[in-house]
Design a protein around this motif. Structure first.
Motif, PDB file in Angstrom:
ATOM      1  N   VAL A  65       0.839  -1.199   0.000  1.00 16.07           N
ATOM      2  CA  VAL A  65       0.000   0.000   0.000  1.00 16.07           C
ATOM      3  C   VAL A  65       0.873   1.248   0.000  1.00 16.07           C
ATOM      4  N   ILE A  66       0.336   2.322  -0.568  1.00 19.27           N
ATOM      5  CA  ILE A  66       1.039   3.599  -0.496  1.00 19.27           C
ATOM      6  C   ILE A  66       0.123   4.647   0.121  1.00 19.27           C
ATOM      7  N   ASN A  67       0.726   5.743   0.505  1.00 15.80           N
ATOM      8  CA  ASN A  67      -0.023   6.884   1.013  1.00 15.80           C
ATOM      9  C   ASN A  67      -0.227   7.855  -0.127  1.00 15.80           C
ATOM     10  N   GLY A  70      -2.950  10.965   1.963  1.00 20.06           N
ATOM     11  CA  GLY A  70      -3.802  10.617   3.101  1.00 20.06           C
ATOM     12  C   GLY A  70      -4.707   9.429   2.864  1.00 20.06           C
ATOM     13  N   ILE A  71      -4.730   8.933   1.646  1.00 23.96           N
ATOM     14  CA  ILE A  71      -5.557   7.756   1.372  1.00 23.96           C
ATOM     15  C   ILE A  71      -4.624   6.555   1.234  1.00 23.96           C
ATOM     16  N   ILE A  72      -5.017   5.442   1.826  1.00 22.66           N
ATOM     17  CA  ILE A  72      -4.220   4.227   1.713  1.00 22.66           C
ATOM     18  C   ILE A  72      -4.642   3.509   0.428  1.00 22.66           C
ATOM     19  N   VAL A  73      -3.711   3.344  -0.490  1.00 21.91           N
ATOM     20  CA  VAL A  73      -4.041   2.792  -1.806  1.00 21.91           C
ATOM     21  C   VAL A  73      -3.216   1.528  -2.057  1.00 21.91           C
TER      22      VAL A  73
END
Lengths: 170, 705
Positions: A65-67, A70-73
């Motif tokens: 996952v990446i930031n 502010g959203i975890i994707v």
């Protein structure tokens, strides 16, 4: 170029749905030697591959996952998923951030080429074989100046069981 | 032209819920012997508002019910009939029915029309049979036709002959006049006239000094009636304000003041306050953020006291009137964005640390300022999500009232600290566990009145809800002065159910048994409790919120169940740990201790893995690098750190490379764009912008089984 009369469901339906000479935009990208196209409206942005946090015990193609502001994707590597291209990560590695059905997903590809418009006439039905991506996720084949694009039904592909991105009902 | 009615419906339904909730809390607080007119008026207003809205949207069933409700309430506040407990019951039932009807309109369901009819009938019959005989009603309303003495001050030169002529048209008039300190004090006596006090005041206001008008009935008996009548007038005006929705329009109408003691007479501006307060209160109701508790302060209709309470509520009102209704999504978005800002700011600080402080002094100063500002901003934004816990507490008086009367127990509910604020998400999730605890207290805790008396306790049992802050937590205690937990009963029951028990268990360990699934010591299953579902659900819910449950009990004296919760769902105190080059966060609430084990304390049990001996206790050991397949240099427990985690009375020792530090992290869900991952409860964003995963302690512990 191969053209068959097969009733490849999705491809057939897709073509019959399109009306007139209306044009749709596609973002094209490469995976190995093949060129693919996805509906431009599903693309949120394109960014570099950077600081991915891996998640334990996940399939290999789920990189983690990446930031994204502010959203975890979650990030999937299509090259690993479809055994294409050399899987290396460097400054030029590209991630296409997709926004599909209110979910945000990033996918790693070999490279992003351009954005093109295809009219209905330029889209042929998909052949039964010939691509590493399962035919049921192929909308059709796009032809532009001697180039052939495999148009992926990205929405179905990303929510499919094999991508393991969405919780499947047991 | 078609207007999208949906949005209006949504607002109406929301308002109805608020009015109903308000009505219920007022009804429950009402003192049947001497109901306060303020309360009755407030209930009336709530019913009236619902009726108005229902009328607009053509929800005829709701209009019908509210109309009948209103009729009875109107009689009550005009004191034509006397409040009884049956009425309160009927009102509460009507409230429930209205909620059902609302639901039906909202969800498209249906409510049995017979139910509506039955209730309407019972309300109608109440309103008919309780009516005071027509004669006495006549007497009460006759206050308008008594002999009145009117005193007021005018300036010395003021000519009031026009006024006198006007008044003389109403009825026979006698007049006297004194001169005091440059003012004329007029004393008029008006014979029986069919004119209301406020009409008189309307006439006199033009001439008289502000606040000096006093109208008095001449006989003592009449006085009382007039006072009552005056209240009727207040009420009338309130309704008026509501209908017109223009509370300011009534300021030019002067209120009637029938106080005989002119020394006590408040100055005119304060006379206006009750109305301002009322109008502010009405706004309050529509926002629904604050309960107008001030209304309960003055139960007896004494004019001076009434004014005092009204002034107080006007202060309250002016505070609350500045609140607005905002979609939670917007607030969450704001919180997200501020979270991003904090991370960006942290990155800047990190980069700036590389700069030469002497060369970049100004830049560094400004960065410090930025840091302070962002923290302030973050705090303010987080506080938007905070809600007073009274939102959950408000439903309990009803629960207690209904249940205690059903079980024939006498119970008094005390609520302390209901202004304690915590995250909105938590407040909503608290409702079910707390309801369970209260039902339990009523059913198992509080004894029957006879038994209580026999044990020398007060006949009426008390359940106390007490919320307060303690450190970074909110603690909510549910205590009762009932029987308390019976250790023998619990252990016997536990043995029966094949649970692991021993005599050496501490009281606390025994009490924790009641949280195991299917556990109940109730002798018989009632529809209230005893089925043994409940306490385990309570515990699970609280733990899911990141909280803890504790029990204290004294046999025969009562028990207290404490719920300890973090202030907010969005932020959690965590310990960051490293394994290989990965960073994970462990919520602090689950960590008992961390230690560096001695090799001799590590024991391998054949086929059952490894345990570590900590102060005589053998705790199973879980190596995180093995579970997560992470490459690391630390393979032996003695090379790393053991973090002892505890959840549901089970402990494990988690082997990690090292502890990195303790910090507050903003909790983010993995499920928004991905799906749940075993042993991971969420993710957070670290100071460098990278994502760190938060370990799910309960999941880790159960993964060992």
């Amino acid at each position: 170029m191969q053209e068959t009369k097969s009733e490849a469901d999705t491809g057939h339906n897709f073509i019959s749905e399109m009306t007139g000479t209306e044009e749709s935009g596609y973002l094209t990208f490469t995976l190995g030697d093949e060129e693919y196209g996805i509906d431009i409206l599903t693309v949120q942005e394109i960014r570099g591959y950077d600081s991915v946090t891996s998640i334990a015990n996940m399939p290999e193609f789920i990189k983690g996952v990446i930031n994204l502001r502010g959203i975890i994707v979650p990030i999937v590597d299509m090259r690993i998923k479809f055994n294409l291209g050399d899987v290396t990560y460097h400054e030029m590695t590209v991630v296409i951030i997709l926004n599909i059905a209110d979910r945000v997903v990033g996918m790693v590809v070999d490279g992003v080429s351009d954005v093109i418009s295809l009219s209905r006439e330029q889209i042929k039905e998909a052949p039964e074989f010939g691509a590493v991506v399962d035919t049921k996720y192929i909308k059709g084949l796009g032809v532009v100046d001697q180039r052939m694009l495999i148009l992926i039904d990205i929405e179905n592909l990303m929510s499919s069981k094999e991508m393991a991105l969405v919780e499947q009902l047991a | 032209m078609s207007i999208d009615m949906k949005q209006f419906y949504a607002v109406f339904f929301e308002e109805v819920s608020e009015h109903l909730a308000n009505m219920e809390s007022l009804l429950l607080a009402i003192n049947i012997e001497s109901p306060s007119l303020d309360d009755l008026n407030a209930v009336f207003r709530a019913a009236h508002s619902i009726k108005g809205g229902a009328g607009i949207f053509a929800f005829d069933d709701m209009t019908e019910v509210t109309h009948i409700l209103e009729t009875l309430l109107d009689k009550l506040r005009k004191q034509e009939t006397i409040l009884t407990s049956e009425m309160i019951d009927a009102f509460l039932q009507a409230g429930d029915l209205l909620a059902e009807l609302k639901e039906a309109h909202q969800e498209g369901g249906e409510v049995d029309p017979d139910k509506v009819k039955t209730l309407c009938k019972s309300l109608e019959s109440l309103s008919a049979e309780r009516a005071v005989s027509p004669e006495s009603a006549e007497n009460n309303s006759a206050a308008e036709t008594v002999c009145r003495e009117i005193t007021f001050l005018t300036e010395e030169k003021e000519d009031i002959s026009t006024l006198l002529r006007e008044l003389a048209e109403f009825a026979e008039l006698s007049c006297s006049c004194d001169i005091q300190d440059g003012y004329k004090k007029w004393c008029l006596t008006l014979a029986e006239a069919s004119v209301s006090d406020d009409e008189l005041i309307d006439c006199i206001t033009f001439f008289a000094e502000p606040g000096s008008i006093v109208i008095t009935g001449l006989e003592v008996k009449e006085e009382k009636k007039q006072e009552e009548d005056a209240f009727g007038l207040f009420a009338e005006e309130n309704t008026h304000a509501l209908i017109e929705n223009d509370s300011f329009g009534i300021f030019d109408e002067l209120p009637v003041n029938s106080n005989n003691d002119s020394d006590d007479l408040p100055a005119q501006p304060s006379l206006l306050l009750p109305k301002a307060a009322e109008s502010a209160e009405q706004e309050t109701q529509s926002y629904g953020f604050f309960s107008d508790e001030d209304k309960h302060i003055e139960k007896k209709p004494v004019p001076a006291g009434r004014l005092k309470s009204a002034v107080k509520s006007s202060r309250n009102g002016s505070e609350s009137s500045s609140s607005i209704r905002v979609n939670t999504e917007k607030v969450d978005q704001l919180i997200n964005q501020v979270g991003e800002l904090v991370i960006t700011q942290a990155m800047l600080t990190q980069i700036s640390a590389l700069l030469d402080p002497s060369e970049h002094e100004i830049l560094l100063n400004r960065l410090t300022q930025l840091e302070r500002n962002t923290r302030d901003l973050q705090e303010s934004v987080m506080s938007i999500r905070m809600m007073p816990i009274s939102f959950v507490f408000a439903r309990f008086p009803r629960v207690v009232r209904d249940l205690s009367s059903k079980l024939h127990k006498k119970i008094n509910l005390k609520m302390i600290g209901d202004e304690t604020e915590l995250d909105k998400g938590l407040v909503e999730k608290l409702a079910d566990p707390l309801t369970h605890l209260i039902r339990n207290s009523i059913d198992h805790g509080i004894e029957m009145p006879e038994i209580r008396l026999a044990q020398g306790k007060e006949e009426i049992g008390t359940i106390t809800l007490f919320a307060f802050y303690q450190g970074g937590n909110v603690v909510i205690n549910v205590s009762d002065d009932g029987a308390g937990l019976n250790r023998e009963k619990i252990t016997a029951k536990a043995a029966e159910r094949g649970l692991n028990i021993s005599d050496s268990m501490t009281d606390n360990e025994v009490y924790q048994l009641i949280f195991s699934a299917g556990f109940s010591t109730a002798e018989k299953v009632t529809d209230v409790s005893g089925r043994g579902v409940g306490m385990d659900v309570v515990k699970r819910n609280i733990v899911e919120m990141g909280g803890q449950v504790e029990i204290h009990s004294d046999l025969g004296l009562g028990s207290t169940i404490s719920i300890r919760l973090p202030l907010t769902l969005a932020i959690l105190d965590g310990m960051s740990i490293s394994v290989g080059d990965h960073i994970y966060i462990i919520p602090l609430t689950f960590i008992c201790e961390s230690l560096q084990p001695q090799t001799e304390n590590i024991k391998t049990i054949n086929g059952k893995g490894t345990v570590v001996k900590v102060r005589g206790e053998y705790i199973p050991l879980l190596a995180l690098h093995q579970l997560f397949n992470i490459e690391t240099q630390v393979h032996q427990p003695s090379d790393g750190i053991l973090v002892l985690l505890e959840s549901s009375n089970k402990k494990i020792a988690l082997l990690v490379d090292q502890l990195v530090g303790q910090q507050q992290v903003v909790l983010k869900s993995l499920e928004t764009n991905f799906h749940a991952v075993p042993c991971i409860s969420g993710a957070t964003i670290m100071g460098d912008g990278r994502v760190a995963l938060i370990l799910d302690a309960a999941g880790l512990i159960s993964s060992m089984e």
